[in-house]
Design a protein around this motif. Sequence first.
Motif, mmCIF file in Angstrom:
data_model
loop_
_atom_site.group_PDB
_atom_site.id
_atom_site.type_symbol
_atom_site.label_atom_id
_atom_site.label_comp_id
_atom_site.label_asym_id
_atom_site.label_seq_id
_atom_site.Cartn_x
_atom_site.Cartn_y
_atom_site.Cartn_z
ATOM 1 N N UNK A 1 6.279 -58.943 48.558
ATOM 2 C CA UNK A 1 4.909 -58.452 48.388
ATOM 3 C C UNK A 1 4.025 -59.613 47.936
ATOM 4 N N UNK A 2 2.763 -59.608 48.362
ATOM 5 C CA UNK A 2 1.839 -60.695 48.043
ATOM 6 C C UNK A 2 0.901 -60.305 46.905
ATOM 7 N N UNK A 3 0.591 -61.312 46.077
ATOM 8 C CA UNK A 3 -0.323 -61.097 44.951
ATOM 9 C C UNK A 3 -1.319 -62.240 44.893
ATOM 10 N N UNK A 4 -2.519 -61.936 44.407
ATOM 11 C CA UNK A 4 -3.570 -62.951 44.374
ATOM 12 C C UNK A 4 -3.467 -63.862 43.152
ATOM 13 N N UNK A 5 -2.806 -63.398 42.106
ATOM 14 C CA UNK A 5 -2.673 -64.229 40.910
ATOM 15 C C UNK A 5 -1.235 -64.247 40.410
ATOM 16 N N UNK A 6 -0.898 -65.286 39.664
ATOM 17 C CA UNK A 6 0.449 -65.394 39.091
ATOM 18 C C UNK A 6 0.688 -64.279 38.081
ATOM 19 N N UNK A 7 -0.350 -63.921 37.349
ATOM 20 C CA UNK A 7 -0.214 -62.858 36.357
ATOM 21 C C UNK A 7 0.225 -61.552 37.019
ATOM 22 N N UNK A 8 -0.403 -61.221 38.132
ATOM 23 C CA UNK A 8 -0.024 -60.009 38.855
ATOM 24 C C UNK A 8 1.414 -60.102 39.342
ATOM 25 N N UNK A 9 1.769 -61.258 39.840
ATOM 26 C CA UNK A 9 3.133 -61.468 40.329
ATOM 27 C C UNK A 9 4.141 -61.292 39.194
ATOM 28 N N UNK A 10 3.871 -61.897 38.045
ATOM 29 C CA UNK A 10 4.800 -61.806 36.920
ATOM 30 C C UNK A 10 4.972 -60.364 36.460
ATOM 31 N N UNK A 11 3.865 -59.628 36.410
ATOM 32 C CA UNK A 11 3.958 -58.223 36.004
ATOM 33 C C UNK A 11 4.815 -57.443 36.999
ATOM 34 N N UNK A 12 4.634 -57.741 38.263
ATOM 35 C CA UNK A 12 5.396 -57.055 39.311
ATOM 36 C C UNK A 12 6.881 -57.415 39.243
ATOM 37 N N UNK A 13 7.191 -58.675 39.071
ATOM 38 C CA UNK A 13 8.591 -59.131 39.060
ATOM 39 C C UNK A 13 9.361 -58.511 37.887
ATOM 40 N N UNK A 14 8.665 -58.204 36.801
ATOM 41 C CA UNK A 14 9.321 -57.560 35.662
ATOM 42 C C UNK A 14 9.957 -56.235 36.073
ATOM 43 N N UNK A 15 9.335 -55.536 36.996
ATOM 44 C CA UNK A 15 9.883 -54.276 37.498
ATOM 45 C C UNK A 15 11.250 -54.532 38.131
ATOM 46 N N UNK A 16 11.319 -55.551 38.963
ATOM 47 C CA UNK A 16 12.584 -55.889 39.618
ATOM 48 C C UNK A 16 13.630 -56.317 38.596
ATOM 49 N N UNK A 17 13.235 -57.114 37.642
ATOM 50 C CA UNK A 17 14.215 -57.602 36.670
ATOM 51 C C UNK A 17 14.748 -56.442 35.830
#
Length: 44
Positions: free
Chosen positions: A9-25
Amino acid sequence: MHQCYYCEQLFSSKEQLYEHVEIHSDIEKNKEIMKRKKKSLKKN
């Protein structure tokens, strides 16, 4: 753009990406915990 390496999935900011990746982790951690529980139950 930043891309999640789990689901691509694509995100416009690193912050959004980090929040999203926490779900996977969290999901991965839960899988590990369940595996350990199953192993310990089999031993008993």
